[in-house]
Design a protein around this motif. Structure first.
Motif, PDB file in Angstrom:
ATOM      1  N   ALA A  56       0.817  -1.216   0.000  1.00 53.28           N
ATOM      2  CA  ALA A  56       0.000   0.000   0.000  1.00 53.28           C
ATOM      3  C   ALA A  56       0.853   1.270   0.000  1.00 53.28           C
ATOM      4  CB  ALA A  56      -0.939   0.002   1.205  1.00 53.28           C
ATOM      5  N   LEU A  57       2.175   1.082  -0.202  1.00 51.10           N
ATOM      6  CA  LEU A  57       3.067   2.253  -0.137  1.00 51.10           C
ATOM      7  C   LEU A  57       2.719   3.308  -1.195  1.00 51.10           C
ATOM      8  CD1 LEU A  57       5.567   3.806   0.833  1.00 51.10           C
ATOM      9  CD2 LEU A  57       6.980   2.312  -0.598  1.00 51.10           C
ATOM     10  N   ASP A  58       2.565   2.877  -2.436  1.00 53.17           N
ATOM     11  CA  ASP A  58       2.307   3.857  -3.492  1.00 53.17           C
ATOM     12  C   ASP A  58       0.951   4.525  -3.319  1.00 53.17           C
ATOM     13  OD1 ASP A  58       4.747   3.186  -4.392  1.00 53.17           O
ATOM     14  OD2 ASP A  58       4.123   2.468  -6.359  1.00 53.17           O
ATOM     15  N   LEU A  59      -0.012   3.767  -2.853  1.00 52.95           N
ATOM     16  CA  LEU A  59      -1.319   4.352  -2.562  1.00 52.95           C
ATOM     17  C   LEU A  59      -1.177   5.405  -1.458  1.00 52.95           C
ATOM     18  CD1 LEU A  59      -4.418   4.363  -2.834  1.00 52.95           C
ATOM     19  CD2 LEU A  59      -4.473   2.547  -1.123  1.00 52.95           C
ATOM     20  N   GLY A  60      -0.417   5.067  -0.426  1.00 54.91           N
ATOM     21  CA  GLY A  60      -0.180   6.027   0.658  1.00 54.91           C
ATOM     22  C   GLY A  60       0.526   7.281   0.149  1.00 54.91           C
ATOM     23  N   CYS A  61       1.483   7.089  -0.739  1.00 54.45           N
ATOM     24  CA  CYS A  61       2.183   8.242  -1.326  1.00 54.45           C
ATOM     25  C   CYS A  61       1.197   9.102  -2.118  1.00 54.45           C
ATOM     26  CB  CYS A  61       3.321   7.771  -2.219  1.00 54.45           C
ATOM     27  SG  CYS A  61       4.718   7.086  -1.301  1.00 54.45           S
ATOM     28  N   ALA A  62       0.267   8.455  -2.803  1.00 59.98           N
ATOM     29  CA  ALA A  62      -0.741   9.197  -3.564  1.00 59.98           C
ATOM     30  C   ALA A  62      -1.566  10.073  -2.613  1.00 59.98           C
ATOM     31  CB  ALA A  62      -1.647   8.231  -4.322  1.00 59.98           C
ATOM     32  N   ASN A 103      -2.826  15.239  -9.938  1.00 56.36           N
ATOM     33  CA  ASN A 103      -2.747  14.303 -11.048  1.00 56.36           C
ATOM     34  C   ASN A 103      -1.754  13.203 -10.833  1.00 56.36           C
ATOM     35  OD1 ASN A 103      -3.789  14.409 -13.910  1.00 56.36           O
ATOM     36  ND2 ASN A 103      -4.025  16.420 -12.996  1.00 56.36           N
ATOM     37  N   GLN A 104      -0.609  13.588 -10.278  1.00 54.52           N
ATOM     38  CA  GLN A 104       0.447  12.606 -10.054  1.00 54.52           C
ATOM     39  C   GLN A 104      -0.026  11.557  -9.046  1.00 54.52           C
ATOM     40  OE1 GLN A 104       2.769  12.912 -12.123  1.00 54.52           O
ATOM     41  NE2 GLN A 104       4.150  11.284 -11.451  1.00 54.52           N
ATOM     42  N   ALA A 105      -0.874  11.993  -8.125  1.00 54.77           N
ATOM     43  CA  ALA A 105      -1.434  11.058  -7.154  1.00 54.77           C
ATOM     44  C   ALA A 105      -2.253   9.987  -7.881  1.00 54.77           C
ATOM     45  CB  ALA A 105      -2.315  11.803  -6.155  1.00 54.77           C
ATOM     46  N   TYR A 106      -3.105  10.418  -8.784  1.00 48.96           N
ATOM     47  CA  TYR A 106      -3.902   9.452  -9.545  1.00 48.96           C
ATOM     48  C   TYR A 106      -2.985   8.565 -10.388  1.00 48.96           C
ATOM     49  CZ  TYR A 106      -8.012  11.970  -8.034  1.00 48.96           C
ATOM     50  OH  TYR A 106      -8.985  12.535  -7.254  1.00 48.96           O
ATOM     51  N   ALA A 107      -1.958   9.175 -10.961  1.00 48.14           N
ATOM     52  CA  ALA A 107      -1.023   8.397 -11.776  1.00 48.14           C
ATOM     53  C   ALA A 107      -0.328   7.332 -10.927  1.00 48.14           C
ATOM     54  CB  ALA A 107       0.004   9.331 -12.424  1.00 48.14           C
ATOM     55  N   ALA A 108       0.032   7.693  -9.685  1.00 48.95           N
ATOM     56  CA  ALA A 108       0.733   6.741  -8.810  1.00 48.95           C
ATOM     57  C   ALA A 108      -0.147   5.527  -8.506  1.00 48.95           C
ATOM     58  CB  ALA A 108       1.167   7.430  -7.520  1.00 48.95           C
ATOM     59  N   VAL A 109      -1.430   5.773  -8.277  1.00 48.79           N
ATOM     60  CA  VAL A 109      -2.347   4.648  -8.044  1.00 48.79           C
ATOM     61  C   VAL A 109      -2.468   3.807  -9.317  1.00 48.79           C
ATOM     62  CG1 VAL A 109      -4.702   3.961  -7.454  1.00 48.79           C
ATOM     63  CG2 VAL A 109      -3.635   5.902  -6.278  1.00 48.79           C
ATOM     64  N   LEU A 110      -2.644   4.485 -10.451  1.00 46.47           N
ATOM     65  CA  LEU A 110      -2.813   3.764 -11.720  1.00 46.47           C
ATOM     66  C   LEU A 110      -1.590   2.912 -12.058  1.00 46.47           C
ATOM     67  CD1 LEU A 110      -4.569   6.657 -13.640  1.00 46.47           C
ATOM     68  CD2 LEU A 110      -5.559   4.388 -13.286  1.00 46.47           C
ATOM     69  N   ASP A 111      -0.418   3.401 -11.696  1.00 50.45           N
ATOM     70  CA  ASP A 111       0.816   2.678 -12.030  1.00 50.45           C
ATOM     71  C   ASP A 111       1.211   1.617 -11.005  1.00 50.45           C
ATOM     72  OD1 ASP A 111       1.131   4.147 -14.315  1.00 50.45           O
ATOM     73  OD2 ASP A 111       2.592   5.550 -13.477  1.00 50.45           O
ATOM     74  N   ARG A 149       2.004  -1.467  -9.084  1.00 55.22           N
ATOM     75  CA  ARG A 149       1.988  -2.883  -9.500  1.00 55.22           C
ATOM     76  C   ARG A 149       1.399  -3.785  -8.433  1.00 55.22           C
ATOM     77  NH1 ARG A 149       7.780  -3.290 -12.406  1.00 55.22           N
ATOM     78  NH2 ARG A 149       7.388  -1.615 -13.883  1.00 55.22           N
ATOM     79  N   THR A 150       1.308  -3.276  -7.213  1.00 55.07           N
ATOM     80  CA  THR A 150       0.864  -4.118  -6.101  1.00 55.07           C
ATOM     81  C   THR A 150      -0.651  -4.056  -5.888  1.00 55.07           C
ATOM     82  OG1 THR A 150       1.282  -2.243  -4.655  1.00 55.07           O
ATOM     83  CG2 THR A 150       3.025  -3.894  -4.831  1.00 55.07           C
ATOM     84  N   ILE A 151      -1.339  -3.279  -6.728  1.00 55.82           N
ATOM     85  CA  ILE A 151      -2.780  -3.119  -6.529  1.00 55.82           C
ATOM     86  C   ILE A 151      -3.539  -3.721  -7.706  1.00 55.82           C
ATOM     87  CG2 ILE A 151      -4.611  -1.460  -5.998  1.00 55.82           C
ATOM     88  CD1 ILE A 151      -2.532   0.511  -5.107  1.00 55.82           C
ATOM     89  N   ARG A 152      -4.523  -4.555  -7.401  1.00 52.53           N
ATOM     90  CA  ARG A 152      -5.301  -5.190  -8.467  1.00 52.53           C
ATOM     91  C   ARG A 152      -6.189  -4.161  -9.162  1.00 52.53           C
ATOM     92  NH1 ARG A 152      -8.869  -8.572  -5.922  1.00 52.53           N
ATOM     93  NH2 ARG A 152      -8.209  -7.638  -3.965  1.00 52.53           N
ATOM     94  N   PRO A 153      -6.484  -4.362 -10.457  1.00 49.53           N
ATOM     95  CA  PRO A 153      -7.246  -3.377 -11.231  1.00 49.53           C
ATOM     96  C   PRO A 153      -8.553  -2.953 -10.564  1.00 49.53           C
ATOM     97  CG  PRO A 153      -6.396  -5.069 -12.691  1.00 49.53           C
ATOM     98  CD  PRO A 153      -6.045  -5.505 -11.304  1.00 49.53           C
ATOM     99  N   GLU A 154      -9.319  -3.902 -10.036  1.00 55.48           N
ATOM    100  CA  GLU A 154     -10.628  -3.517  -9.480  1.00 55.48           C
ATOM    101  C   GLU A 154     -10.443  -2.713  -8.184  1.00 55.48           C
ATOM    102  OE1 GLU A 154      -9.484  -6.519  -9.914  1.00 55.48           O
ATOM    103  OE2 GLU A 154     -10.014  -7.906  -8.301  1.00 55.48           O
ATOM    104  N   VAL A 155      -9.361  -2.992  -7.454  1.00 50.03           N
ATOM    105  CA  VAL A 155      -9.080  -2.206  -6.247  1.00 50.03           C
ATOM    106  C   VAL A 155      -8.617  -0.797  -6.633  1.00 50.03           C
ATOM    107  CG1 VAL A 155      -7.645  -2.038  -4.161  1.00 50.03           C
ATOM    108  CG2 VAL A 155      -8.568  -4.252  -4.866  1.00 50.03           C
ATOM    109  N   VAL A 185      -6.499  -2.794  -0.426  1.00 46.80           N
ATOM    110  CA  VAL A 185      -5.279  -3.359  -1.027  1.00 46.80           C
ATOM    111  C   VAL A 185      -4.889  -4.644  -0.304  1.00 46.80           C
ATOM    112  CG1 VAL A 185      -2.806  -2.974  -1.428  1.00 46.80           C
ATOM    113  CG2 VAL A 185      -4.437  -1.127  -1.847  1.00 46.80           C
ATOM    114  N   GLY A 186      -5.105  -4.660   1.029  1.00 48.33           N
ATOM    115  CA  GLY A 186      -4.769  -5.846   1.823  1.00 48.33           C
ATOM    116  C   GLY A 186      -5.852  -6.922   1.807  1.00 48.33           C
ATOM    117  N   GLY A 187      -6.897  -6.707   1.040  1.00 51.57           N
ATOM    118  CA  GLY A 187      -7.942  -7.725   0.922  1.00 51.57           C
ATOM    119  C   GLY A 187      -8.975  -7.687   2.040  1.00 51.57           C
ATOM    120  N   ALA A 188      -9.274  -6.514   2.552  1.00 53.55           N
ATOM    121  CA  ALA A 188     -10.214  -6.372   3.676  1.00 53.55           C
ATOM    122  C   ALA A 188     -11.607  -6.879   3.325  1.00 53.55           C
ATOM    123  CB  ALA A 188     -10.295  -4.901   4.083  1.00 53.55           C
ATOM    124  N   THR A 189     -12.306  -7.411   4.333  1.00 56.49           N
ATOM    125  CA  THR A 189     -13.717  -7.744   4.175  1.00 56.49           C
ATOM    126  C   THR A 189     -14.535  -6.458   4.327  1.00 56.49           C
ATOM    127  OG1 THR A 189     -14.052  -8.036   6.542  1.00 56.49           O
ATOM    128  CG2 THR A 189     -13.320  -9.965   5.294  1.00 56.49           C
TER     129      THR A 189
END
Lengths: 278, 278
Positions: free
Chosen positions: B54-60, B107-115, B117-123, B182-186
């Motif tokens: 979740a590092l890149d998401l956190g950076c975003a 914008n860069q925040a959105y780009a960081a999430v989009l790029d 690699r540790t996050i699945r597309p639907e997440v 990202v961690g698969g929460a219920t």
């Protein structure tokens, strides 16, 4: 188009401060040619998709474009008072609201893509990534700071070509590529759409430079001589060469996409303007 | 954390105007507690994921937070000169660059999430949709315009709670929910994380109100008495009740997530501050 743009804007909750909501409606729903959404939809159709499936994506691109105009007009940027025939947003609603509505509109653009039912998830992700490129450090934001800050020696032909790419063509290309992707475009088709976008974006910007110099505020809906003091292609090339370059770019655009495409026909209509006829 | 934030920023191309790139580094990499990215990562870990995913998401989320601070500080908003112990971005680089770098960072925040690699597309799609909610017409943008514009009669307890939600808790909740995803929460875990975020966001904002009133500029790294003239919970409640409310919120946060969670321990550390001890 305007109906869908309106639907994609949130409405102010009861009792809330509604200045951002009003400013957004003004910025987005005013007079405007809707060039980018039309191209987005035509690109989708051009590759065999249904134009309507790219409507929300086109609206997203228009939101980004509108947000960029609100910022360009600010006192610390172009200091414009008139846009699309109406007072600019910071004149009507204050600078704070203008800046915040630009942020909110940009966000709403991403939200519109994310919510679009007609776009497959993987196409959404690709379209969003493209949009971030068109807006950020290599797109509109960088283009605008350069337009404001670059010293005259940087406004040579190469510099101005880059600037036009960042300020205009990048979003055109993006709209066309992503519209095409919604319609299921092949890689080859995407490349053709990008070439068309680059050419038509350049022509569009050249035409804008010319309009700024020769057409009255009443006709453009903007302050007159907004470019005064900034070197444009009109200064570099003079009017004759500029007009020839517009024609050449239009020809390149037609070649990229085929002269019979509705995109080509739209591009021709777009470039025609009574005030520029001789 | 700072290394990754730096890596996620683009570097200026050779010969380009680099003011936005320098301003972005200053806005993002200066002194800062990195509360939001730490919470994002801890939320991921809390539900059984790997924090690093979740590092890149956190950076975003941190990029969005930094962008919002740059805008809050503008002359037409809070008119602040000092932030994180350094001159604010419009002081160092001009208002135009400050506004445009905020757009570019968002914008860069959105780009960081989009790029990532540790996050699945639907997440990714869900996280992005959440981010747009935290930023737009029902999040930071609306919270900021209300903070600037709402008349005193709207700054009653209800009004201030809404305002704190939009200005602080919404992004906290977002960071926690998306980190959990990202961690698969219920669904249950996501709800707990949201409750934790609401409570800790409220406590955090109350603490900030108190800091603004009692701690010197040297310690906060911000201009002193930035809230002067604005009604806050300190005015409504007085210091004793405010301190009690911070403790209560912290307790609610602990209950939501369990007292042994590393998130709870982090929240406790966060709320502790030598200058507020008695």
């Amino acid at each position: 188009m305007n109906d869908r743009l309106r639907e994609l804007l949130p409405t102010a909750p009861q009792g809330a401060n509604d200045v951002l909501f009003r400013a957004a409606a003004e910025a987005l729903l005013g007079r405007g040619k809707r060039v980018r959404p039309v191209m987005t939809m035509l690109a989708c159709e051009h590759v065999g998709g249904r134009a309507i499936d790219a409507l929300d994506l086109g609206c997203a691109v228009e939101m980004i474009h509108s947000a960029s105009l609100v910022l360009d007009d600010l006192p610390c940027m172009d200091n414009a008072t008139l846009r699309r025939g109406a007072p600019t947003i910071h004149i009507s609603h204050g600078e704070d609201a203008a800046i915040l509505v630009a942020i909110a509109l940009l966000n709403q653009a991403y939200a519109a893509v994310l919510d679009a039912r007609t776009i497959r998830p993987e196409v959404k992700l690709a379209a969003l990534r493209n949009l971030t490129k068109a807006v950020g450090f290599d797109g509109l934001s960088q283009g605008q700071i350069r337009d404001l800050r670059d010293t005259p020696d940087r406004r040579d032909e190469n510099g101005l070509r880059q600037l036009n790419h960042q300020k205009t063509s990048a979003l055109f290309i993006n709209a066309l590529e992503s519209g095409g992707a919604v319609g299921g475009a092949t890689a080859d088709q995407i490349r053709s759409l990008a070439s068309f976008g680059e050419a038509i974006g350049f022509a569009f910007q050249l035409r804008d430079d010319l309009m700024d110099a020769v057409v009255s505020s009443e006709e453009t809906g903007k302050d007159e001589r907004q470019d005064a003091g900034k070197i444009t292609f009109l200064d570099l090339w003079g009017e004759e060469r500029l007009r020839a370059a517009i024609d050449e770019s239009l020809e390149r655009a037609r070649e990229a996409i085929g002269p019979d495409s509705s995109l080509s026909r739209y591009a021709e209509r777009l470039m025609r303007n009574a005030h520029l006829e001789r």
